[in-house]
Design a protein around this motif. Structure first.
Motif, PDB file in Angstrom:
ATOM      1  N   LEU A  94      11.925   9.683   8.103  1.00 11.18           N
ATOM      2  CA  LEU A  94      11.474   9.168   7.001  1.00 11.18           C
ATOM      3  C   LEU A  94      12.158  10.818   6.024  1.00 11.18           C
ATOM      4  O   LEU A  94      12.306  11.049   6.710  1.00 11.18           O
ATOM      5  CB  LEU A  94      10.294   9.288   6.487  1.00 11.18           C
ATOM      6  N   VAL A  95      12.560  10.121   4.288  1.00 11.94           N
ATOM      7  CA  VAL A  95      12.950  10.844   3.911  1.00 11.94           C
ATOM      8  C   VAL A  95      12.273  11.677   3.812  1.00 11.94           C
ATOM      9  O   VAL A  95      10.988  11.743   4.053  1.00 11.94           O
ATOM     10  CB  VAL A  95      13.402   9.875   2.548  1.00 11.94           C
ATOM     11  N   PRO A  96      12.970  12.925   2.990  1.00 10.22           N
ATOM     12  CA  PRO A  96      14.605  13.275   3.248  1.00 10.22           C
ATOM     13  C   PRO A  96      14.889  13.792   5.025  1.00 10.22           C
ATOM     14  O   PRO A  96      16.223  14.522   5.003  1.00 10.22           O
ATOM     15  CB  PRO A  96      13.906  14.746   2.583  1.00 10.22           C
ATOM     16  N   LEU A  97      14.200  13.176   5.942  1.00 11.54           N
ATOM     17  CA  LEU A  97      14.199  13.254   7.709  1.00 11.54           C
ATOM     18  C   LEU A  97      15.815  13.477   7.495  1.00 11.54           C
ATOM     19  O   LEU A  97      16.900  13.538   8.560  1.00 11.54           O
ATOM     20  CB  LEU A  97      13.022  14.121   8.171  1.00 11.54           C
ATOM     21  N   LEU A  98      15.557  11.591   7.188  1.00 17.31           N
ATOM     22  CA  LEU A  98      16.654  11.216   7.096  1.00 17.31           C
ATOM     23  C   LEU A  98      18.374  12.049   6.860  1.00 17.31           C
ATOM     24  O   LEU A  98      19.180  12.069   7.775  1.00 17.31           O
ATOM     25  CB  LEU A  98      17.414  10.272   6.654  1.00 17.31           C
ATOM     26  N   TYR A  99      18.584  13.372   5.984  1.00 13.17           N
ATOM     27  CA  TYR A  99      19.185  13.961   4.981  1.00 13.17           C
ATOM     28  C   TYR A  99      19.528  15.547   6.434  1.00 13.17           C
ATOM     29  O   TYR A  99      21.009  16.141   7.034  1.00 13.17           O
ATOM     30  CB  TYR A  99      19.484  14.127   4.093  1.00 13.17           C
ATOM     31  N   GLN A 100      18.333  15.290   7.479  1.00 16.50           N
ATOM     32  CA  GLN A 100      18.703  16.632   8.301  1.00 16.50           C
ATOM     33  C   GLN A 100      19.415  16.029   9.907  1.00 16.50           C
ATOM     34  O   GLN A 100      19.048  17.381  10.415  1.00 16.50           O
ATOM     35  CB  GLN A 100      17.189  16.876   8.094  1.00 16.50           C
ATOM     36  N   ALA A 101      19.247  14.818   9.965  1.00 18.67           N
ATOM     37  CA  ALA A 101      20.000  14.793  10.880  1.00 18.67           C
ATOM     38  C   ALA A 101      18.764  15.016  12.029  1.00 18.67           C
ATOM     39  O   ALA A 101      19.580  15.078  13.515  1.00 18.67           O
ATOM     40  CB  ALA A 101      21.441  15.519  11.830  1.00 18.67           C
ATOM     41  N   THR A 102      17.827  14.213  11.957  1.00 18.44           N
ATOM     42  CA  THR A 102      16.799  14.153  12.953  1.00 18.44           C
ATOM     43  C   THR A 102      16.613  12.719  13.689  1.00 18.44           C
ATOM     44  O   THR A 102      17.759  12.165  13.146  1.00 18.44           O
ATOM     45  CB  THR A 102      15.667  14.717  12.022  1.00 18.44           C
ATOM     46  N   ALA A 103      16.418  12.767  14.869  1.00 22.30           N
ATOM     47  CA  ALA A 103      15.777  11.611  14.852  1.00 22.30           C
ATOM     48  C   ALA A 103      14.213  12.182  15.219  1.00 22.30           C
ATOM     49  O   ALA A 103      13.357  12.714  15.177  1.00 22.30           O
ATOM     50  CB  ALA A 103      16.260  11.679  16.880  1.00 22.30           C
ATOM     51  N   GLY A 104      13.770  10.682  14.977  1.00 18.75           N
ATOM     52  CA  GLY A 104      12.083   9.968  14.902  1.00 18.75           C
ATOM     53  C   GLY A 104      11.150   8.887  15.390  1.00 18.75           C
ATOM     54  O   GLY A 104      12.092   8.399  15.209  1.00 18.75           O
ATOM     55  N   VAL A 105      10.097   9.930  16.090  1.00 19.33           N
ATOM     56  CA  VAL A 105       9.253   8.375  16.501  1.00 19.33           C
ATOM     57  C   VAL A 105       8.033   7.917  15.772  1.00 19.33           C
ATOM     58  O   VAL A 105       7.403   9.084  15.969  1.00 19.33           O
ATOM     59  CB  VAL A 105       9.129   8.564  18.290  1.00 19.33           C
ATOM     60  N   TRP A 160       0.811  -1.705  -0.383  1.00 20.07           N
ATOM     61  CA  TRP A 160       0.075   0.213   0.271  1.00 20.07           C
ATOM     62  C   TRP A 160       0.530   1.057  -0.132  1.00 20.07           C
ATOM     63  O   TRP A 160       0.554   2.269  -0.178  1.00 20.07           O
ATOM     64  CB  TRP A 160      -1.058  -0.228   1.285  1.00 20.07           C
ATOM     65  N   TRP A 161       1.625   1.608   0.023  1.00 17.64           N
ATOM     66  CA  TRP A 161       3.145   2.162   0.402  1.00 17.64           C
ATOM     67  C   TRP A 161       3.294   2.923  -0.851  1.00 17.64           C
ATOM     68  O   TRP A 161       3.138   2.454  -1.909  1.00 17.64           O
ATOM     69  CB  TRP A 161       3.898   2.162   0.399  1.00 17.64           C
ATOM     70  N   ASN A 162       3.031   4.305  -1.027  1.00 22.12           N
ATOM     71  CA  ASN A 162       3.349   4.885  -2.260  1.00 22.12           C
ATOM     72  C   ASN A 162       4.848   4.900  -2.918  1.00 22.12           C
ATOM     73  O   ASN A 162       5.641   5.320  -1.899  1.00 22.12           O
ATOM     74  CB  ASN A 162       2.506   6.724  -2.360  1.00 22.12           C
ATOM     75  N   LYS A 163       4.498   4.366  -4.473  1.00 17.60           N
ATOM     76  CA  LYS A 163       5.780   4.396  -4.660  1.00 17.60           C
ATOM     77  C   LYS A 163       6.337   5.970  -5.129  1.00 17.60           C
ATOM     78  O   LYS A 163       7.436   5.089  -4.995  1.00 17.60           O
ATOM     79  CB  LYS A 163       6.217   3.164  -5.848  1.00 17.60           C
ATOM     80  N   GLU A 164       5.994   6.348  -4.824  1.00 20.88           N
ATOM     81  CA  GLU A 164       6.378   7.988  -5.072  1.00 20.88           C
ATOM     82  C   GLU A 164       7.031   8.405  -3.589  1.00 20.88           C
ATOM     83  O   GLU A 164       8.189   9.272  -4.143  1.00 20.88           O
ATOM     84  CB  GLU A 164       5.789   8.729  -5.185  1.00 20.88           C
ATOM     85  N   HIS A 165       7.312   7.584  -2.665  1.00 19.96           N
ATOM     86  CA  HIS A 165       8.323   7.711  -1.482  1.00 19.96           C
ATOM     87  C   HIS A 165       9.084   7.057  -1.241  1.00 19.96           C
ATOM     88  O   HIS A 165       8.939   6.073  -0.143  1.00 19.96           O
ATOM     89  CB  HIS A 165       7.379   8.505  -0.670  1.00 19.96           C
TER      90      HIS A 165
END
Length: 179
Positions: A107-118, A53-58
């Motif tokens: 999640l991308v593009p947050l990976l390149y922002q040096a973030t932490a996510g939950v 179900w995930w959008n292939k564009e992402h």
């Protein structure tokens, strides 16, 4: 009985609730809520079939079928790439089967922002089905643009949850539907 048959598809098509809960230059919180007309175990199992179900564009590969989510502690939300590479999008850090999945990662593009996510996904039994609430919090924006990213991430996750709702309801895979 006939009224029930006509009502169930309408409930499955009910719009998702999407919201930016908070946003600042250093982080944000977004929430997506969908109500499904399937039992809690089915809703949970469908979420684990992320490649359906995930959008292939992402995705990095352009092919959502490459995505997998291992529903176990330490399980990977991963995407293998051509040539032996791959991406670990998130990792399962807490799991209560049928009720809650907590993933950590950016999640991308947050990976390149040096973030932490939950990402906290909860499956709640409601009359006629299951309410699924996805809450995603990310912090640590090195460039201070968390408040600008929040509506974009909210839009992407709202689309993902709409696609998940369609898949969980037993409809054809979202990419096979005509616009």
């Amino acid at each position: 009985m006939r009224l029930l048959l006509f009502t169930l598809p309408l409930l499955a098509a009910a719009p998702a609730s999407a919201e930016v809960i908070s946003a600042s230059p250093t982080g944000f919180e977004v929430q997506e809520v969908v109500n499904l007309v399937v039992p809690q175990p089915s809703a949970y199992a469908a979420f684990g079939q992320v490649g359906q179900w995930w959008n292939k564009e992402h995705t990095y590969s352009g092919d959502s079928a490459r995505l997998s989510l291992q529903l176990r502690p330490g399980g990977c939300f991963c995407e293998p790439l051509e040539g032996g590479g791959g991406v670990e999008h998130m990792r399962v850090t807490y799991l209560k089967p049928g009720e809650q999945i907590v993933l950590t990662g950016s999640l991308v593009p947050l990976l390149y922002q040096a973030t932490a996510g939950v990402m906290d996904i909860r499956f709640e039994r409601i009359a006629g089905g299951t309410r699924v609430t996805l809450n995603y919090r990310a912090a640590g924006f090195a460039r201070g643009d968390g408040d600008k990213m929040a509506p974009l991430v909210d839009q992407v996750l709202a689309d993902q949850m709409k696609r998940y709702r369609t898949y969980a309801a037993g409809a054809p895979k979202p990419d096979t539907l005509t616009p």
